[in-house]
Design a protein around this motif. Structure first.
Motif, PDB file in Angstrom:
ATOM      1  N   LEU A   1      15.146   8.309 -10.434  1.00  0.00           N
ATOM      2  CA  LEU A   1      15.503   6.908 -10.333  1.00  0.00           C
ATOM      3  C   LEU A   1      14.266   6.120 -10.750  1.00  0.00           C
ATOM      4  O   LEU A   1      13.267   6.702 -11.160  1.00  0.00           O
ATOM      5  N   ASP A   2      14.311   4.795 -10.701  1.00  0.00           N
ATOM      6  CA  ASP A   2      13.159   4.037 -11.170  1.00  0.00           C
ATOM      7  C   ASP A   2      12.018   4.122 -10.168  1.00  0.00           C
ATOM      8  O   ASP A   2      12.131   3.633  -9.037  1.00  0.00           O
ATOM      9  N   ARG A   3      10.915   4.754 -10.579  1.00  0.00           N
ATOM     10  CA  ARG A   3       9.722   4.909  -9.734  1.00  0.00           C
ATOM     11  C   ARG A   3      10.034   5.587  -8.410  1.00  0.00           C
ATOM     12  O   ARG A   3       9.378   5.349  -7.393  1.00  0.00           O
ATOM     13  N   SER A   4      11.043   6.455  -8.399  1.00  0.00           N
ATOM     14  CA  SER A   4      11.490   7.138  -7.191  1.00  0.00           C
ATOM     15  C   SER A   4      12.429   8.253  -7.616  1.00  0.00           C
ATOM     16  O   SER A   4      12.888   8.280  -8.764  1.00  0.00           O
ATOM     17  N   TYR A   5      12.725   9.163  -6.701  1.00  0.00           N
ATOM     18  CA  TYR A   5      13.648  10.234  -7.056  1.00  0.00           C
ATOM     19  C   TYR A   5      14.168  10.940  -5.811  1.00  0.00           C
ATOM     20  O   TYR A   5      13.624  10.776  -4.709  1.00  0.00           O
TER      21      TYR A   5
ATOM     22  N   ASP B   1       1.040   8.340 -13.694  1.00  0.00           N
ATOM     23  CA  ASP B   1       2.170   7.409 -13.718  1.00  0.00           C
ATOM     24  C   ASP B   1       3.374   8.039 -13.021  1.00  0.00           C
ATOM     25  O   ASP B   1       4.441   8.192 -13.615  1.00  0.00           O
ATOM     26  N   TRP B   2       3.184   8.405 -11.752  1.00  0.00           N
ATOM     27  CA  TRP B   2       4.216   9.138 -11.019  1.00  0.00           C
ATOM     28  C   TRP B   2       4.608   8.397  -9.738  1.00  0.00           C
ATOM     29  O   TRP B   2       3.726   7.857  -9.064  1.00  0.00           O
ATOM     30  N   PRO B   3       5.884   8.324  -9.395  1.00  0.00           N
ATOM     31  CA  PRO B   3       7.065   8.761 -10.139  1.00  0.00           C
ATOM     32  C   PRO B   3       7.268   7.911 -11.402  1.00  0.00           C
ATOM     33  O   PRO B   3       6.888   6.742 -11.425  1.00  0.00           O
ATOM     34  N   PRO B   4       7.889   8.487 -12.407  1.00  0.00           N
ATOM     35  CA  PRO B   4       8.019   7.785 -13.686  1.00  0.00           C
ATOM     36  C   PRO B   4       9.047   6.660 -13.628  1.00  0.00           C
ATOM     37  O   PRO B   4       9.928   6.655 -12.762  1.00  0.00           O
TER      38      PRO B   4
ATOM     39  N   MET C   1       0.824  -1.208   0.000  1.00  0.00           N
ATOM     40  CA  MET C   1       0.000   0.000   0.000  1.00  0.00           C
ATOM     41  C   MET C   1       0.859   1.259   0.000  1.00  0.00           C
ATOM     42  O   MET C   1       0.560   2.230  -0.675  1.00  0.00           O
ATOM     43  N   LEU C   2       1.951   1.259   0.772  1.00  0.00           N
ATOM     44  CA  LEU C   2       2.888   2.379   0.808  1.00  0.00           C
ATOM     45  C   LEU C   2       4.211   1.945   0.198  1.00  0.00           C
ATOM     46  O   LEU C   2       4.689   0.843   0.454  1.00  0.00           O
ATOM     47  N   ARG C   3       4.806   2.819  -0.590  1.00  0.00           N
ATOM     48  CA  ARG C   3       6.070   2.499  -1.248  1.00  0.00           C
ATOM     49  C   ARG C   3       7.002   3.701  -1.144  1.00  0.00           C
ATOM     50  O   ARG C   3       6.563   4.831  -0.945  1.00  0.00           O
ATOM     51  N   VAL C   4       8.288   3.453  -1.286  1.00  0.00           N
ATOM     52  CA  VAL C   4       9.257   4.545  -1.316  1.00  0.00           C
ATOM     53  C   VAL C   4       8.939   5.445  -2.509  1.00  0.00           C
ATOM     54  O   VAL C   4       8.779   4.967  -3.631  1.00  0.00           O
ATOM     55  N   ASP C   5       8.847   6.735  -2.265  1.00  0.00           N
ATOM     56  CA  ASP C   5       8.538   7.689  -3.330  1.00  0.00           C
ATOM     57  C   ASP C   5       9.734   8.602  -3.617  1.00  0.00           C
ATOM     58  O   ASP C   5      10.305   8.559  -4.686  1.00  0.00           O
ATOM     59  N   HIS C   6      10.108   9.421  -2.624  1.00  0.00           N
ATOM     60  CA  HIS C   6      11.267  10.281  -2.841  1.00  0.00           C
ATOM     61  C   HIS C   6      11.777  10.830  -1.516  1.00  0.00           C
ATOM     62  O   HIS C   6      11.184  10.612  -0.461  1.00  0.00           O
ATOM     63  N   ALA C   7      12.903  11.522  -1.593  1.00  0.00           N
ATOM     64  CA  ALA C   7      13.472  12.249  -0.463  1.00  0.00           C
ATOM     65  C   ALA C   7      13.794  13.652  -0.926  1.00  0.00           C
ATOM     66  O   ALA C   7      13.996  13.893  -2.124  1.00  0.00           O
ATOM     67  N   SER C   8      13.844  14.582   0.015  1.00  0.00           N
ATOM     68  CA  SER C   8      14.062  15.988  -0.311  1.00  0.00           C
ATOM     69  C   SER C   8      15.391  16.455   0.269  1.00  0.00           C
ATOM     70  O   SER C   8      15.609  16.393   1.475  1.00  0.00           O
ATOM     71  N   LEU C   9      16.280  16.913  -0.607  1.00  0.00           N
ATOM     72  CA  LEU C   9      17.585  17.446  -0.208  1.00  0.00           C
ATOM     73  C   LEU C   9      17.587  18.945  -0.423  1.00  0.00           C
ATOM     74  O   LEU C   9      17.331  19.423  -1.536  1.00  0.00           O
ATOM     75  N   ARG C  10      17.879  19.688   0.631  1.00  0.00           N
ATOM     76  CA  ARG C  10      17.961  21.142   0.536  1.00  0.00           C
ATOM     77  C   ARG C  10      19.429  21.553   0.448  1.00  0.00           C
ATOM     78  O   ARG C  10      20.267  21.057   1.215  1.00  0.00           O
ATOM     79  N   VAL C  11      19.747  22.449  -0.491  1.00  0.00           N
ATOM     80  CA  VAL C  11      21.135  22.879  -0.696  1.00  0.00           C
ATOM     81  C   VAL C  11      21.190  24.406  -0.737  1.00  0.00           C
ATOM     82  O   VAL C  11      20.189  25.072  -1.009  1.00  0.00           O
ATOM     83  N   ALA C  12      22.381  24.936  -0.471  1.00  0.00           N
ATOM     84  CA  ALA C  12      22.550  26.386  -0.483  1.00  0.00           C
ATOM     85  C   ALA C  12      22.623  26.922  -1.910  1.00  0.00           C
ATOM     86  O   ALA C  12      22.113  28.008  -2.203  1.00  0.00           O
TER      87      ALA C  12
END
Length: 244
Positions: free
Chosen positions: A44-48, A123-126, A1-12
């Motif tokens: 990445l595949d179905r993730s980013y 169809d996200w993530p692609p 039901m839940l899958r890895v989707d993405h992570a958020s990296l903040r940069v300067a």
């Protein structure tokens, strides 16, 4: 039901971050057309990995994706997990966000579903069948620092649909792992004084080929229980794990 989707990296500085990711890891984030100077995604595949410019540096958030909001809400209610819902408007679309109330000292994942633009949301993530130069194919896990393994592990087991049990702590590392059914990755939990997202894990085809690639690029890495962990001094707050 839940899958890895993405992570958020903040940069300067986004331009510098994109340059370092390509030079040190062979990973090339794609600028977002709606905000090319401040926002990008490493597909990445179905993730980013979302890489965006702004205040603060490091891994800000991580996300599990879902398709059926009603089913997820019913599951959370069954597990007696408190949550809130909001529609989030990002740089290039809209998402359904479910925020779950965690135990104290646990970095909580956001539960997300893209809803707009509809053509992308279907169809996200692609998919991305090709591996990157370092061998990375998909985002498959996260390493989290938590205040207590004995409260964090049962919380994640309940969230992911399992039966909460006493965590099995690895004697050498003092860590515990929670299986992610999709895409077959893991959450690695370690106790610490500053609960946070320590790193993300990318799946590769051959670990030794990835090690050779990192050595050629002069990228600092070390081996840790069947995984490679790498850092770049100019990307503070980002640890990249590679697992076969």
């Amino acid at each position: 039901m839940l899958r890895v989707d993405h992570a958020s990296l903040r940069v300067a500085r986004l331009a510098l971050a994109r340059e370092r990711l390509e030079q040190r890891f062979g990973l090339v984030p794609t600028p977002t057309p709606a905000a090319p100077d401040t926002h990008s995604r490493l597909y990445l595949d179905r993730s980013y990995l979302e890489v965006s410019q702004g205040p603060g540096q490091g891994l800000e958030y991580y996300f599990f994706g879902f398709q059926d909001r009603r089913a997820v809400e019913a599951h959370l209610a069954l597990q007696r997990l408190t949550f809130t819902h909001q529609a989030y408007v990002g740089a290039d679309g809209t998402w359904d966000d479910l925020t779950v109330q965690p135990p104290p000292g646990v970095p909580v994942p956001m539960l997300v579903r893209r809803t707009e633009p509809e053509a992308l949301a279907q169809d996200w993530p692609p998919p991305r069948p090709e591996a990157w130069a370092c061998g990375a194919r998909a985002l498959v896990g996260f390493r989290l620092q938590v205040a207590s393994l004995h409260s964090a592990a049962p919380f994640f087991q309940a969230l992911l649909g399992g039966t909460p049990t006493t965590p099995r702590v690895e004697p050498r590392s003092g860590r515990t792992r929670v299986d992610l059914r999709w895409p077959g990755g893991t959450l690695t939990l370690v106790e610490g004084d500053a609960p946070r997202i320590e790193g993300v894990v990318l799946r590769v085809a051959q670990l030794e080929a990835t090690a050779g690639f990192l050595q050629e690029r002069g990228t600092l890495f070390h081996r840790e229980e069947g995984e490679l962990w790498a850092q770049d001094p100019q990307l503070p707050g980002l640890e990249l794990g590679f697992s076969a």
